[in-house]
Design an enzyme around this catalytic site. Structure first.
Site, short mmCIF file in Angstrom:
data_model
loop_
_atom_site.label_atom_id
_atom_site.label_comp_id
_atom_site.label_asym_id
_atom_site.label_seq_id
_atom_site.Cartn_x
_atom_site.Cartn_y
_atom_site.Cartn_z
N ASP A 275 -4.51 5.44 5.48
CA ASP A 275 -3.50 4.74 6.28
C ASP A 275 -4.00 3.31 6.49
O ASP A 275 -5.15 2.99 6.16
CB ASP A 275 -3.33 5.44 7.64
CG ASP A 275 -2.31 4.72 8.53
OD1 ASP A 275 -1.23 4.36 8.03
OD2 ASP A 275 -2.59 4.50 9.73
N SER A 276 -3.16 2.47 7.06
CA SER A 276 -3.58 1.11 7.37
C SER A 276 -4.62 1.08 8.50
O SER A 276 -5.33 0.11 8.66
CB SER A 276 -2.38 0.28 7.79
OG SER A 276 -1.76 0.88 8.92
N GLY B 276 3.07 -2.81 8.00
CA GLY B 276 4.53 -2.69 8.12
C GLY B 276 5.31 -3.97 8.20
O GLY B 276 6.54 -3.97 8.07
N CYS C 32 0.80 7.37 5.73
CA CYS C 32 1.30 6.05 6.11
C CYS C 32 2.76 5.97 5.66
O CYS C 32 3.05 6.06 4.45
CB CYS C 32 0.47 4.98 5.42
SG CYS C 32 1.07 3.30 5.70
N THR D 85 4.69 3.47 5.73
CA THR D 85 4.97 2.22 5.02
C THR D 85 4.62 2.35 3.54
O THR D 85 5.43 2.00 2.66
CB THR D 85 4.17 1.07 5.67
OG1 THR D 85 4.45 1.07 7.08
CG2 THR D 85 4.52 -0.26 5.07
N GLU E 233 -3.07 0.88 18.19
CA GLU E 233 -4.33 0.26 17.75
C GLU E 233 -5.13 -0.25 18.96
O GLU E 233 -6.32 -0.49 18.87
CB GLU E 233 -4.07 -0.87 16.75
CG GLU E 233 -3.53 -0.40 15.39
CD GLU E 233 -4.58 0.30 14.49
OE1 GLU E 233 -5.77 -0.03 14.59
OE2 GLU E 233 -4.18 1.19 13.72
N CYS F 99 6.45 6.44 11.27
CA CYS F 99 5.18 5.72 11.14
C CYS F 99 4.14 6.66 11.75
O CYS F 99 4.34 7.16 12.87
CB CYS F 99 5.24 4.40 11.90
SG CYS F 99 3.64 3.60 12.07
N HIS G 67 1.47 6.17 13.14
CA HIS G 67 0.91 5.76 14.43
C HIS G 67 1.69 6.39 15.59
O HIS G 67 1.15 6.59 16.66
CB HIS G 67 0.99 4.22 14.58
CG HIS G 67 -0.13 3.48 13.90
ND1 HIS G 67 -0.22 3.36 12.54
CD2 HIS G 67 -1.19 2.80 14.41
CE1 HIS G 67 -1.30 2.63 12.24
NE2 HIS G 67 -1.89 2.28 13.35
N1 DGL Z 1 0.76 3.98 10.08
C1 DGL Z 1 1.53 3.20 9.21
C2 DGL Z 1 2.86 3.77 8.86
O1 DGL Z 1 2.94 4.98 8.90
C3 DGL Z 1 1.46 1.74 9.18
C4 DGL Z 1 1.59 0.92 10.39
C5 DGL Z 1 1.32 -0.50 10.00
O2 DGL Z 1 0.23 -0.72 9.46
O3 DGL Z 1 2.20 -1.34 10.20
O4 DGL Z 1 3.80 3.12 8.53
#
Ligand code: DGL
Length: 269
Positions: free
Chosen positions: A10-11, A43, A73, A75, A151, A185, A187
């Site tokens: 993931d990011s 994103g 992720c 994205t 984050e 997402c 997150h």
């Molecule tokens: N966790 C990520 C997602 O599922 C990316 C969030 C991001 O880096 O903008 O899209």
């Protein structure tokens, strides 16, 4: 039985929602996790950049001889289709499994999607839901600030600022009568208690990290790749920026201290 690890990326911290699901549902599997904390968020980036980041993440995980790779992720799963389609290992993203779960869960065929701007603009969730159920109505909303909340560990249920931001993002989905909302997402499942408190118990939340793990489980079982109970799963984490930032928040998200298992790995030049 195949003892090779599962590679998850993931990011940043979002993919830990999938790691949590592996701990609970695939406790015999080893995990190699990569969080691109140097370049989070993904994103708000262009398709070209997200594709390039995804290629780096995948190349890093491919060194570990993984039996399965998961883009935890939304994205990357929505946008970096060129990069993910070239993965040689069995691959799981989050879009397909979470749309399947949403189509199954909805009673009024009104589905909301909360995701990053790149995911929403890609139309990936709309296309997948339309393919599964052409009658379903989809309302998508991009929620970039929620990535920052996670984050920065602003995930506690009493955080009234997080709650206010979430309420504003959710309004269009509630106005359109969504009875099911995809947390598209990875997150966002970390904010699920606040989101649920805003939408009420009548709305089903779909955790995209969990759904991806359920699909991975199916794939491992069907292909005889799952570890048996004689093996106790382990997890190693790699991040592309300060390990302390990641470990501290990961402890809250996973409920366990992982600081000894986190290694710095620079990807970008
Ligand atoms: N966790 C990520 C997602 O599922 C990316 C969030 C991001 O880096 O903008 O899209």
């Amino acid at each position: 039985m195949d003892k090779r690890p599962i590679g998850i990326f993931d990011s940043g911290l979002g993919g830990l929602s999938a790691v949590k699901a592996v701990f609970n549902c695939l406790p015999n599997e080893d995990i190699i996790y990569f969080g691109d904390t140097q370049r989070v968020p993904y994103g708000s980036r262009s398709e070209k950049t997200i594709e390039a980041f995804a290629r780096d993440d995948i190349a890093f995980l491919e060194q570990f001889n993984c039996k399965l790779i998961m883009a935890a992720c939304g994205t990357v799963s929505s946008v970096a289709v060129n990069a993910t389609s070239k993965i040689k290992e069995p691959f799981v993203g989050v879009v397909k499994p979470s749309c399947e779960a949403a189509v199954k869960a909805t009673k009024n065929k009104k589905i909301g999607v909360m995701a990053t701007a790149a995911s929403i603009n890609s139309g990936a969730y709309d296309r997948e839901i339309a393919r599964l159920d052409p009658e379903a109505k989809v309302t998508g909303v991009s929620c970039p600030v929620l990535v920052t909340l996670v984050e920065n560990n602003w995930i506690d249920e009493d955080n009234y600022i997080s709650k206010e931001i979430i309420s504003r993002y959710l309004q269009p989905l509630l106005d359109n009568g969504a009875d099911t909302i995809i947390l598209g997402c990875t997150h966002f499942p970390h904010l699920a208690p606040i989101i649920q408190s805003v939408v009420g118990d009548g709305v089903t939340l779909i955790d995209s990290g969990y759904e991806a793990v359920m699909q991975a489980k199916k794939l491992l079982d069907e292909n005889g790749l799952a570890n048996d109970e004689s093996h106790m799963g382990t997890a190693k984490y790699y991040v592309s920026d300060r390990t302390q930032n990641f470990s501290g928040i990961a402890q809250t998200l996973l409920g366990t201290d992982i600081s000894d298992s986190v290694t710095f790995k620079e990807l970008a030049e």
